[in-house]
Motif scaffolding. Structure first.
Motif, PDB file in Angstrom:
ATOM      1  N   THR A   1       8.516 -11.802   7.172  1.00  0.00           N
ATOM      2  CA  THR A   1       9.860 -12.315   7.509  1.00  0.00           C
ATOM      3  C   THR A   1       9.774 -13.808   7.059  1.00  0.00           C
ATOM      4  O   THR A   1       8.958 -14.275   6.413  1.00  0.00           O
ATOM      5  CB  THR A   1       9.563 -12.428   9.281  1.00  0.00           C
ATOM      6  OG1 THR A   1      11.013 -12.804   9.704  1.00  0.00           O
ATOM      7  CG2 THR A   1       8.572 -13.234   9.786  1.00  0.00           C
ATOM      8  N   ARG A   2      11.096 -14.303   7.081  1.00  0.00           N
ATOM      9  CA  ARG A   2      11.345 -15.698   6.675  1.00  0.00           C
ATOM     10  C   ARG A   2      12.184 -16.014   7.837  1.00  0.00           C
ATOM     11  O   ARG A   2      12.834 -17.132   7.632  1.00  0.00           O
ATOM     12  CB  ARG A   2      11.891 -15.746   5.430  1.00  0.00           C
ATOM     13  CG  ARG A   2      13.326 -15.142   4.975  1.00  0.00           C
ATOM     14  CD  ARG A   2      13.812 -15.932   3.754  1.00  0.00           C
ATOM     15  NE  ARG A   2      13.059 -15.298   2.581  1.00  0.00           N
ATOM     16  CZ  ARG A   2      13.581 -14.761   1.480  1.00  0.00           C
ATOM     17  NH1 ARG A   2      14.801 -14.596   1.546  1.00  0.00           N
ATOM     18  NH2 ARG A   2      12.652 -14.468   0.541  1.00  0.00           N
ATOM     19  N   SER A   3      12.730 -15.201   8.599  1.00  0.00           N
ATOM     20  CA  SER A   3      13.749 -15.476   9.660  1.00  0.00           C
ATOM     21  C   SER A   3      13.063 -16.670  10.749  1.00  0.00           C
ATOM     22  O   SER A   3      12.129 -16.382  11.283  1.00  0.00           O
ATOM     23  CB  SER A   3      14.080 -14.258  10.440  1.00  0.00           C
ATOM     24  OG  SER A   3      14.637 -14.596  11.765  1.00  0.00           O
TER      25      SER A   3
ATOM     26  N   ARG B   1      18.345 -10.735  11.916  1.00  0.00           N
ATOM     27  CA  ARG B   1      17.474 -11.303  10.885  1.00  0.00           C
ATOM     28  C   ARG B   1      17.811 -10.703   9.646  1.00  0.00           C
ATOM     29  O   ARG B   1      16.978 -10.471   8.818  1.00  0.00           O
ATOM     30  CB  ARG B   1      15.860 -10.686  11.307  1.00  0.00           C
ATOM     31  CG  ARG B   1      15.656  -9.460  11.885  1.00  0.00           C
ATOM     32  CD  ARG B   1      14.144  -9.199  12.063  1.00  0.00           C
ATOM     33  NE  ARG B   1      13.325  -9.434  11.156  1.00  0.00           N
ATOM     34  CZ  ARG B   1      12.094  -8.747  10.789  1.00  0.00           C
ATOM     35  NH1 ARG B   1      11.687  -7.962  11.757  1.00  0.00           N
ATOM     36  NH2 ARG B   1      11.225  -8.842   9.854  1.00  0.00           N
TER      37      ARG B   1
ATOM     38  N   ASP C   1       6.616 -15.681  -0.085  1.00  0.00           N
ATOM     39  CA  ASP C   1       7.422 -15.105   1.072  1.00  0.00           C
ATOM     40  C   ASP C   1       6.513 -13.831   1.594  1.00  0.00           C
ATOM     41  O   ASP C   1       6.583 -13.237   2.570  1.00  0.00           O
ATOM     42  CB  ASP C   1       8.607 -14.716   0.825  1.00  0.00           C
ATOM     43  CG  ASP C   1       9.509 -15.954   1.070  1.00  0.00           C
ATOM     44  OD1 ASP C   1       8.999 -16.810   1.807  1.00  0.00           O
ATOM     45  OD2 ASP C   1      10.732 -15.955   0.447  1.00  0.00           O
TER      46      ASP C   1
ATOM     47  N   ASP D   1      16.123 -11.454   6.357  1.00  0.00           N
ATOM     48  CA  ASP D   1      14.642 -10.846   6.126  1.00  0.00           C
ATOM     49  C   ASP D   1      14.969  -9.417   5.188  1.00  0.00           C
ATOM     50  O   ASP D   1      13.996  -8.986   4.511  1.00  0.00           O
ATOM     51  CB  ASP D   1      13.965 -10.333   7.406  1.00  0.00           C
ATOM     52  CG  ASP D   1      13.148 -11.644   8.022  1.00  0.00           C
ATOM     53  OD1 ASP D   1      13.011 -12.413   7.263  1.00  0.00           O
ATOM     54  OD2 ASP D   1      12.872 -11.412   9.251  1.00  0.00           O
TER      55      ASP D   1
END
Length: 451
Positions: free
Chosen positions: A140-142, A312, A48, A315
Protein backbone atom coordinates in the motif's frame (compact mmCIF):
# COMPACT_ATOMS: atom_id res chain seq x y z
CA UNK A 1 30.34 -2.54 8.26
CA UNK A 2 27.05 -4.38 8.93
CA UNK A 3 27.26 -7.09 11.56
CA UNK A 4 23.58 -8.04 12.01
CA UNK A 5 22.53 -11.56 11.08
CA UNK A 6 19.84 -10.01 8.85
CA UNK A 7 21.76 -7.88 6.29
CA UNK A 8 20.58 -4.29 5.82
CA UNK A 9 18.96 -3.66 2.43
CA UNK A 10 20.50 -0.97 0.25
CA UNK A 11 18.87 0.48 -2.88
CA UNK A 12 21.51 1.52 -5.42
CA UNK A 13 20.40 3.80 -8.26
CA UNK A 14 22.63 4.81 -11.20
CA UNK A 15 22.33 4.85 -14.99
CA UNK A 16 25.94 3.63 -15.32
CA UNK A 17 25.53 -0.15 -15.59
CA UNK A 18 29.24 -0.85 -15.06
CA UNK A 19 29.28 1.13 -11.82
CA UNK A 20 26.06 -0.58 -10.69
CA UNK A 21 27.62 -4.00 -11.16
CA UNK A 22 30.97 -3.19 -9.52
CA UNK A 23 29.56 -1.22 -6.60
CA UNK A 24 26.88 -3.88 -5.97
CA UNK A 25 29.58 -6.55 -5.73
CA UNK A 26 31.69 -4.47 -3.35
CA UNK A 27 28.74 -3.63 -1.07
CA UNK A 28 27.47 -7.22 -1.05
CA UNK A 29 30.96 -8.35 -0.02
CA UNK A 30 30.72 -5.89 2.87
CA UNK A 31 27.50 -7.48 4.09
CA UNK A 32 24.71 -5.50 2.41
CA UNK A 33 21.75 -6.90 0.51
CA UNK A 34 21.81 -4.71 -2.63
CA UNK A 35 19.03 -4.03 -5.12
CA UNK A 36 20.29 -2.10 -8.16
CA UNK A 37 18.09 0.11 -10.36
CA UNK A 38 19.02 2.09 -13.48
CA UNK A 39 16.62 5.02 -13.04
CA UNK A 40 14.50 6.88 -10.50
CA UNK A 41 11.20 5.46 -11.76
CA UNK A 42 12.31 1.86 -11.18
CA UNK A 43 13.68 2.89 -7.77
CA UNK A 44 10.32 4.37 -6.77
CA UNK A 45 8.54 1.13 -7.65
CA UNK A 46 11.08 -0.89 -5.64
CA UNK A 47 10.67 1.43 -2.64
CA UNK A 48 6.89 1.07 -2.72
CA UNK A 49 7.12 -2.71 -2.88
CA UNK A 50 9.90 -3.36 -0.37
CA UNK A 51 11.67 -2.01 2.68
CA UNK A 52 15.20 -0.57 2.59
CA UNK A 53 17.69 0.71 5.16
CA UNK A 54 19.35 3.32 2.93
CA UNK A 55 19.27 4.68 -0.65
CA UNK A 56 22.50 5.43 -2.55
CA UNK A 57 21.69 7.30 -5.77
CA UNK A 58 23.42 9.11 -8.60
CA UNK A 59 22.54 12.79 -8.82
CA UNK A 60 22.52 13.22 -12.60
CA UNK A 61 20.34 10.66 -14.43
CA UNK A 62 18.07 10.74 -17.51
CA UNK A 63 14.48 11.49 -16.52
CA UNK A 64 14.00 12.20 -12.83
CA UNK A 65 17.34 13.02 -11.21
CA UNK A 66 18.65 12.16 -7.76
CA UNK A 67 17.18 15.25 -6.08
CA UNK A 68 13.76 14.51 -7.59
CA UNK A 69 14.05 10.96 -6.24
CA UNK A 70 15.02 12.33 -2.83
CA UNK A 71 12.01 14.68 -2.83
CA UNK A 72 9.74 11.75 -3.67
CA UNK A 73 11.30 9.61 -0.91
CA UNK A 74 10.94 12.37 1.68
CA UNK A 75 7.21 12.49 0.89
CA UNK A 76 6.50 8.74 0.65
CA UNK A 77 9.13 7.27 2.98
CA UNK A 78 10.10 9.97 5.49
CA UNK A 79 13.09 9.09 7.64
CA UNK A 80 14.75 6.86 5.02
CA UNK A 81 18.39 8.03 4.65
CA UNK A 82 19.48 9.10 1.15
CA UNK A 83 23.10 9.50 -0.01
CA UNK A 84 23.77 11.13 -3.41
CA UNK A 85 26.73 10.57 -5.75
CA UNK A 86 27.85 12.73 -8.67
CA UNK A 87 30.70 12.99 -11.15
CA UNK A 88 29.93 16.69 -11.34
CA UNK A 89 30.35 17.47 -7.66
CA UNK A 90 30.48 21.04 -6.49
CA UNK A 91 30.14 22.85 -3.19
CA UNK A 92 26.80 24.50 -4.19
CA UNK A 93 25.31 21.09 -5.12
CA UNK A 94 26.38 19.56 -1.82
CA UNK A 95 25.14 22.49 0.23
CA UNK A 96 21.77 22.56 -1.55
CA UNK A 97 21.34 18.81 -1.14
CA UNK A 98 22.20 18.70 2.55
CA UNK A 99 20.02 21.74 3.28
CA UNK A 100 17.04 19.84 1.82
CA UNK A 101 17.72 16.83 4.02
CA UNK A 102 19.99 14.59 1.95
CA UNK A 103 22.17 12.76 4.45
CA UNK A 104 25.41 12.71 2.48
CA UNK A 105 26.99 13.78 -0.80
CA UNK A 106 29.84 11.86 -2.51
CA UNK A 107 31.94 12.77 -5.54
CA UNK A 108 32.91 10.16 -8.11
CA UNK A 109 35.26 8.35 -8.24
CA UNK A 110 34.08 7.24 -4.84
CA UNK A 111 36.30 7.15 -1.80
CA UNK A 112 35.21 3.82 -0.31
CA UNK A 113 36.35 4.76 3.18
CA UNK A 114 34.12 7.85 3.04
CA UNK A 115 31.25 5.79 1.58
CA UNK A 116 31.59 3.20 4.35
CA UNK A 117 31.47 5.92 7.03
CA UNK A 118 28.37 7.47 5.49
CA UNK A 119 26.61 4.10 5.21
CA UNK A 120 27.43 3.24 8.82
CA UNK A 121 26.02 6.60 9.89
CA UNK A 122 22.92 6.03 7.72
CA UNK A 123 22.26 2.62 9.28
CA UNK A 124 22.39 4.15 12.75
CA UNK A 125 19.62 6.57 11.73
CA UNK A 126 17.56 4.27 9.49
CA UNK A 127 14.22 2.88 10.66
CA UNK A 128 14.69 -0.79 11.55
CA UNK A 129 13.44 -2.80 8.52
CA UNK A 130 12.38 -5.58 10.90
CA UNK A 131 9.81 -3.18 12.33
CA UNK A 132 7.94 -3.50 9.02
CA UNK A 133 8.37 -7.26 8.62
CA UNK A 134 4.99 -7.87 10.25
CA UNK A 135 3.19 -6.02 7.42
CA UNK A 136 5.18 -7.51 4.56
CA UNK A 137 2.10 -8.94 2.80
CA UNK A 138 0.20 -5.64 2.76
CA UNK A 139 1.13 -3.61 -0.31
CA UNK A 140 0.00 0.00 0.00
CA UNK A 141 0.82 3.66 -0.38
CA UNK A 142 -2.68 4.76 0.66
CA UNK A 143 -2.83 7.25 3.53
CA UNK A 144 -6.03 5.56 4.74
CA UNK A 145 -4.34 2.16 4.82
CA UNK A 146 -1.20 3.55 6.48
CA UNK A 147 -3.31 5.04 9.26
CA UNK A 148 -5.08 1.71 9.68
CA UNK A 149 -1.75 -0.14 9.82
CA UNK A 150 -0.46 2.30 12.43
CA UNK A 151 -3.47 1.40 14.59
CA UNK A 152 -2.96 -2.31 13.89
CA UNK A 153 0.70 -2.10 14.89
CA UNK A 154 -0.20 -0.38 18.15
CA UNK A 155 -2.98 -2.80 19.09
CA UNK A 156 -0.79 -5.79 18.19
CA UNK A 157 1.45 -5.12 21.20
CA UNK A 158 -1.42 -5.61 23.63
CA UNK A 159 -3.56 -8.71 24.03
CA UNK A 160 -7.00 -7.18 23.44
CA UNK A 161 -9.56 -8.76 21.12
CA UNK A 162 -9.80 -7.18 17.66
CA UNK A 163 -12.79 -7.15 15.31
CA UNK A 164 -11.85 -6.58 11.66
CA UNK A 165 -14.72 -5.39 9.48
CA UNK A 166 -14.91 -4.68 5.76
CA UNK A 167 -16.42 -5.90 2.52
CA UNK A 168 -15.65 -9.36 1.15
CA UNK A 169 -12.26 -9.56 -0.54
CA UNK A 170 -10.64 -6.61 1.26
CA UNK A 171 -8.01 -8.75 3.01
CA UNK A 172 -9.29 -9.28 6.55
CA UNK A 173 -7.32 -12.49 7.13
CA UNK A 174 -4.14 -10.89 5.73
CA UNK A 175 -4.50 -8.07 8.27
CA UNK A 176 -5.16 -10.58 11.06
CA UNK A 177 -1.96 -12.45 10.15
CA UNK A 178 -0.03 -9.17 10.18
CA UNK A 179 -1.32 -8.31 13.66
CA UNK A 180 -0.25 -11.77 14.85
CA UNK A 181 3.27 -11.29 13.41
CA UNK A 182 3.58 -7.92 15.18
CA UNK A 183 2.44 -9.33 18.51
CA UNK A 184 4.37 -11.00 21.35
CA UNK A 185 2.60 -14.22 20.24
CA UNK A 186 4.30 -14.20 16.82
CA UNK A 187 6.39 -17.31 17.49
CA UNK A 188 3.28 -19.34 18.37
CA UNK A 189 0.52 -20.65 16.04
CA UNK A 190 -1.86 -18.55 13.96
CA UNK A 191 -4.99 -20.67 13.38
CA UNK A 192 -7.86 -19.54 11.14
CA UNK A 193 -11.38 -20.90 10.68
CA UNK A 194 -14.39 -19.68 8.70
CA UNK A 195 -17.38 -19.80 11.05
CA UNK A 196 -19.81 -19.92 8.13
CA UNK A 197 -18.20 -22.87 6.38
CA UNK A 198 -19.30 -25.66 8.75
CA UNK A 199 -22.63 -26.80 10.22
CA UNK A 200 -23.10 -26.09 13.91
CA UNK A 201 -22.11 -29.48 15.37
CA UNK A 202 -18.94 -29.69 13.27
CA UNK A 203 -17.98 -26.10 14.05
CA UNK A 204 -18.35 -26.77 17.79
CA UNK A 205 -16.10 -29.83 17.53
CA UNK A 206 -13.54 -27.96 15.42
CA UNK A 207 -13.33 -25.07 17.87
CA UNK A 208 -13.56 -26.80 21.23
CA UNK A 209 -12.50 -30.34 20.39
CA UNK A 210 -14.25 -33.57 21.36
CA UNK A 211 -13.60 -36.66 23.42
CA UNK A 212 -13.52 -40.15 21.95
CA UNK A 213 -17.05 -41.49 21.43
CA UNK A 214 -18.68 -38.07 21.93
CA UNK A 215 -20.76 -38.65 18.79
CA UNK A 216 -20.98 -41.04 15.85
CA UNK A 217 -17.68 -40.97 14.01
CA UNK A 218 -15.66 -39.61 16.95
CA UNK A 219 -13.24 -42.52 16.94
CA UNK A 220 -10.49 -40.60 18.72
CA UNK A 221 -10.04 -37.50 20.84
CA UNK A 222 -9.59 -34.20 19.05
CA UNK A 223 -7.99 -31.21 20.80
CA UNK A 224 -9.81 -28.49 18.79
CA UNK A 225 -8.54 -25.20 17.40
CA UNK A 226 -8.54 -23.29 20.68
CA UNK A 227 -6.03 -25.73 22.11
CA UNK A 228 -4.11 -25.87 18.81
CA UNK A 229 -3.73 -22.07 18.99
CA UNK A 230 -2.58 -22.09 22.62
CA UNK A 231 -0.23 -19.13 23.31
CA UNK A 232 -0.94 -17.94 19.76
CA UNK A 233 -3.81 -16.34 17.84
CA UNK A 234 -7.16 -17.79 16.76
CA UNK A 235 -8.77 -16.00 13.82
CA UNK A 236 -12.55 -16.41 13.62
CA UNK A 237 -13.54 -15.36 10.11
CA UNK A 238 -17.19 -14.52 9.34
CA UNK A 239 -18.01 -14.49 13.04
CA UNK A 240 -21.45 -13.10 12.15
CA UNK A 241 -22.38 -16.52 10.77
CA UNK A 242 -21.78 -18.34 14.06
CA UNK A 243 -25.02 -19.97 15.31
CA UNK A 244 -26.46 -18.48 18.52
CA UNK A 245 -25.92 -21.61 20.68
CA UNK A 246 -22.22 -21.57 19.79
CA UNK A 247 -22.02 -17.85 20.51
CA UNK A 248 -22.94 -18.64 24.13
CA UNK A 249 -20.20 -21.28 24.38
CA UNK A 250 -17.63 -18.99 22.74
CA UNK A 251 -18.46 -16.23 25.21
CA UNK A 252 -17.91 -18.64 28.10
CA UNK A 253 -14.50 -19.65 26.73
CA UNK A 254 -13.45 -16.01 26.37
CA UNK A 255 -14.61 -15.17 29.89
CA UNK A 256 -13.20 -18.21 31.67
CA UNK A 257 -10.19 -18.82 29.39
CA UNK A 258 -11.05 -22.51 29.53
CA UNK A 259 -12.46 -24.81 26.86
CA UNK A 260 -14.61 -27.89 27.42
CA UNK A 261 -14.44 -30.46 24.58
CA UNK A 262 -17.71 -31.93 23.30
CA UNK A 263 -18.58 -35.02 25.32
CA UNK A 264 -16.19 -34.17 28.17
CA UNK A 265 -16.93 -33.02 31.71
CA UNK A 266 -13.46 -31.51 32.15
CA UNK A 267 -12.40 -28.01 31.11
CA UNK A 268 -8.90 -27.29 29.81
CA UNK A 269 -7.15 -23.90 30.32
CA UNK A 270 -6.24 -22.06 27.12
CA UNK A 271 -4.15 -18.95 26.46
CA UNK A 272 -5.37 -17.60 23.12
CA UNK A 273 -5.73 -14.17 21.58
CA UNK A 274 -8.90 -13.96 19.46
CA UNK A 275 -9.14 -11.85 16.30
CA UNK A 276 -12.49 -12.02 14.54
CA UNK A 277 -13.78 -10.66 11.25
CA UNK A 278 -17.02 -10.14 9.38
CA UNK A 279 -18.44 -8.41 6.32
CA UNK A 280 -21.82 -8.17 8.06
CA UNK A 281 -23.29 -5.35 10.12
CA UNK A 282 -23.15 -6.92 13.59
CA UNK A 283 -25.07 -4.06 15.20
CA UNK A 284 -28.01 -4.77 12.90
CA UNK A 285 -27.63 -8.49 13.65
CA UNK A 286 -27.82 -7.68 17.39
CA UNK A 287 -30.99 -5.65 16.84
CA UNK A 288 -32.50 -8.61 14.98
CA UNK A 289 -31.52 -11.06 17.72
CA UNK A 290 -29.03 -12.90 15.48
CA UNK A 291 -25.90 -11.92 17.41
CA UNK A 292 -25.36 -11.69 21.15
CA UNK A 293 -24.65 -8.20 22.47
CA UNK A 294 -22.37 -9.46 25.26
CA UNK A 295 -20.26 -11.42 22.75
CA UNK A 296 -20.11 -8.41 20.44
CA UNK A 297 -18.57 -6.21 23.11
CA UNK A 298 -16.20 -8.99 24.18
CA UNK A 299 -14.90 -9.34 20.60
CA UNK A 300 -15.04 -5.69 19.58
CA UNK A 301 -12.57 -4.18 22.04
CA UNK A 302 -10.80 -2.62 19.05
CA UNK A 303 -12.46 -2.31 15.64
CA UNK A 304 -10.38 -2.01 12.45
CA UNK A 305 -12.32 -1.38 9.24
CA UNK A 306 -10.62 -2.18 5.93
CA UNK A 307 -11.43 0.15 3.01
CA UNK A 308 -12.68 -1.17 -0.30
CA UNK A 309 -10.24 -1.25 -3.21
CA UNK A 310 -12.00 1.72 -4.80
CA UNK A 311 -11.45 3.70 -1.58
CA UNK A 312 -7.70 3.04 -1.89
CA UNK A 313 -7.53 3.46 -5.67
CA UNK A 314 -3.97 4.82 -5.50
CA UNK A 315 -2.92 1.29 -4.50
CA UNK A 316 -4.26 -0.33 -7.68
CA UNK A 317 -1.11 0.17 -9.84
CA UNK A 318 1.12 -0.91 -6.96
CA UNK A 319 -0.95 -4.02 -6.22
CA UNK A 320 -1.36 -4.88 -9.89
CA UNK A 321 2.40 -4.84 -10.55
CA UNK A 322 3.11 -6.77 -7.37
CA UNK A 323 0.52 -9.43 -8.22
CA UNK A 324 1.72 -9.58 -11.83
CA UNK A 325 5.27 -10.32 -10.68
CA UNK A 326 4.08 -12.94 -8.18
CA UNK A 327 1.83 -14.66 -10.71
CA UNK A 328 4.51 -14.64 -13.42
CA UNK A 329 7.05 -16.20 -11.05
CA UNK A 330 4.56 -18.80 -9.86
CA UNK A 331 3.58 -19.84 -13.38
CA UNK A 332 7.07 -19.32 -14.85
CA UNK A 333 5.63 -16.88 -17.37
CA UNK A 334 7.48 -13.97 -19.01
CA UNK A 335 4.72 -11.42 -18.49
CA UNK A 336 6.24 -8.39 -16.76
CA UNK A 337 4.29 -5.20 -17.50
CA UNK A 338 0.96 -3.55 -18.34
CA UNK A 339 0.37 -1.26 -21.28
CA UNK A 340 -0.72 2.28 -20.33
CA UNK A 341 -4.27 1.56 -21.58
CA UNK A 342 -4.41 -1.68 -19.59
CA UNK A 343 -3.36 0.09 -16.40
CA UNK A 344 -5.92 2.83 -17.01
CA UNK A 345 -8.61 0.14 -17.42
CA UNK A 346 -7.56 -1.38 -14.07
CA UNK A 347 -7.60 2.04 -12.42
CA UNK A 348 -11.13 2.87 -13.60
CA UNK A 349 -12.76 -0.51 -12.87
CA UNK A 350 -15.31 -0.72 -10.04
CA UNK A 351 -13.84 -3.78 -8.23
CA UNK A 352 -16.91 -5.07 -6.39
CA UNK A 353 -14.84 -8.10 -5.33
CA UNK A 354 -12.01 -5.86 -4.07
CA UNK A 355 -8.44 -7.22 -3.83
CA UNK A 356 -9.63 -10.82 -4.25
CA UNK A 357 -11.13 -9.88 -7.62
CA UNK A 358 -7.94 -8.05 -8.64
CA UNK A 359 -5.93 -11.19 -7.86
CA UNK A 360 -8.20 -13.24 -10.14
CA UNK A 361 -8.02 -10.68 -12.96
CA UNK A 362 -4.21 -10.59 -12.85
CA UNK A 363 -4.03 -14.41 -12.76
CA UNK A 364 -6.18 -14.61 -15.90
CA UNK A 365 -4.11 -11.94 -17.66
CA UNK A 366 -0.87 -13.80 -16.95
CA UNK A 367 -2.37 -17.10 -18.10
CA UNK A 368 -3.65 -15.71 -21.41
CA UNK A 369 -1.17 -12.96 -22.36
CA UNK A 370 0.68 -13.83 -25.60
CA UNK A 371 3.37 -11.20 -24.95
CA UNK A 372 5.36 -9.82 -21.99
CA UNK A 373 3.06 -6.77 -21.86
CA UNK A 374 -0.58 -7.20 -20.79
CA UNK A 375 -2.79 -5.19 -23.16
CA UNK A 376 -6.11 -3.44 -22.53
CA UNK A 377 -8.20 -6.03 -24.39
CA UNK A 378 -6.96 -8.78 -22.08
CA UNK A 379 -7.76 -6.75 -18.96
CA UNK A 380 -11.19 -5.89 -20.35
CA UNK A 381 -11.91 -9.57 -21.02
CA UNK A 382 -10.73 -10.62 -17.55
CA UNK A 383 -12.88 -7.94 -15.91
CA UNK A 384 -15.91 -9.08 -17.91
CA UNK A 385 -15.30 -12.70 -16.91
CA UNK A 386 -14.98 -11.68 -13.27
CA UNK A 387 -18.11 -9.51 -13.33
CA UNK A 388 -20.19 -12.62 -12.75
CA UNK A 389 -18.97 -12.56 -9.16
CA UNK A 390 -18.47 -16.04 -7.69
CA UNK A 391 -20.22 -15.85 -4.32
CA UNK A 392 -18.60 -16.74 -1.05
CA UNK A 393 -20.07 -19.68 0.84
CA UNK A 394 -21.93 -17.27 3.12
CA UNK A 395 -23.36 -15.34 0.16
CA UNK A 396 -24.41 -18.57 -1.56
CA UNK A 397 -26.09 -19.81 1.61
CA UNK A 398 -27.97 -16.51 2.03
CA UNK A 399 -29.13 -16.71 -1.59
CA UNK A 400 -30.36 -20.26 -1.09
CA UNK A 401 -32.09 -19.34 2.20
CA UNK A 402 -33.96 -16.44 0.58
CA UNK A 403 -35.09 -18.53 -2.38
CA UNK A 404 -36.14 -21.32 0.01
CA UNK A 405 -38.27 -18.89 2.03
CA UNK A 406 -39.86 -17.46 -1.11
CA UNK A 407 -40.75 -20.96 -2.27
CA UNK A 408 -42.29 -21.78 1.13
CA UNK A 409 -44.36 -18.57 1.08
CA UNK A 410 -45.58 -19.32 -2.45
CA UNK A 411 -46.60 -22.84 -1.46
CA UNK A 412 -48.52 -21.60 1.60
CA UNK A 413 -49.83 -18.46 -0.16
CA UNK A 414 -48.28 -16.22 2.48
CA UNK A 415 -49.70 -18.07 5.51
CA UNK A 416 -46.92 -17.62 8.08
CA UNK A 417 -48.24 -20.33 10.43
CA UNK A 418 -48.32 -22.91 7.63
CA UNK A 419 -44.93 -21.78 6.34
CA UNK A 420 -43.41 -22.15 9.83
CA UNK A 421 -44.78 -25.69 10.10
CA UNK A 422 -43.55 -26.52 6.60
CA UNK A 423 -39.92 -25.53 7.25
CA UNK A 424 -39.81 -26.62 10.91
CA UNK A 425 -39.30 -23.21 12.56
CA UNK A 426 -41.47 -21.17 14.91
CA UNK A 427 -43.19 -17.96 13.81
CA UNK A 428 -40.74 -15.73 15.74
CA UNK A 429 -37.73 -17.25 13.96
CA UNK A 430 -39.52 -16.99 10.65
CA UNK A 431 -40.24 -13.28 11.10
CA UNK A 432 -36.54 -12.72 11.86
CA UNK A 433 -35.64 -14.50 8.64
CA UNK A 434 -38.19 -12.45 6.70
CA UNK A 435 -36.64 -9.27 8.08
CA UNK A 436 -33.12 -10.47 7.25
CA UNK A 437 -34.11 -11.10 3.61
CA UNK A 438 -36.53 -8.14 3.24
CA UNK A 439 -39.53 -10.41 2.60
CA UNK A 440 -43.16 -9.52 3.25
CA UNK A 441 -45.53 -12.51 3.57
CA UNK A 442 -48.48 -10.37 2.45
CA UNK A 443 -47.02 -10.19 -1.07
CA UNK A 444 -47.66 -13.92 -1.44
CA UNK A 445 -51.21 -13.88 -0.11
CA UNK A 446 -54.16 -13.89 -2.50
CA UNK A 447 -55.96 -11.12 -0.59
CA UNK A 448 -52.85 -9.27 0.56
CA UNK A 449 -53.52 -10.08 4.22
CA UNK A 450 -51.13 -11.74 6.65
CA UNK A 451 -52.16 -15.01 8.33
Amino acid sequence: MPTDTQPPRLLLVDDDHSLLRLLSMRLENEGYEVMAMANAEAAQQALDEGRFSVVLSDLRMPGADGMALFDWISQRHPGLPVILMTAHGSIPDAVAATQRGVMGFLTKPLDHGELRELLDDALSRSPNPDDAEWRRDIITRSKQMEELLDQAGQVARSDVSVLITGASGTGKEVLAQAIHRASPRATHPFIAINCGALPEHLLESELFGHSKGAFTGAVREQAGLFRAADKGTLFLDEIGDMPLPLQVKLLRVLQERQVRPVGSSQSVPVDVRVISATHQNLRRAMDEGQFREDLYYRLNVVNLTLPTLRERAEDIPLLARHLLRQSSERHQAKVNAFSDDAMERLMTAEWPGNVRQLVNVIEQCVALSPSPVVNEALVKQALADQSSHWPTLTEARDQFERQYLIRALKMTEGNVTWAAELIGRNRTDLYKLFKKHSLDARRFSRNGAEN
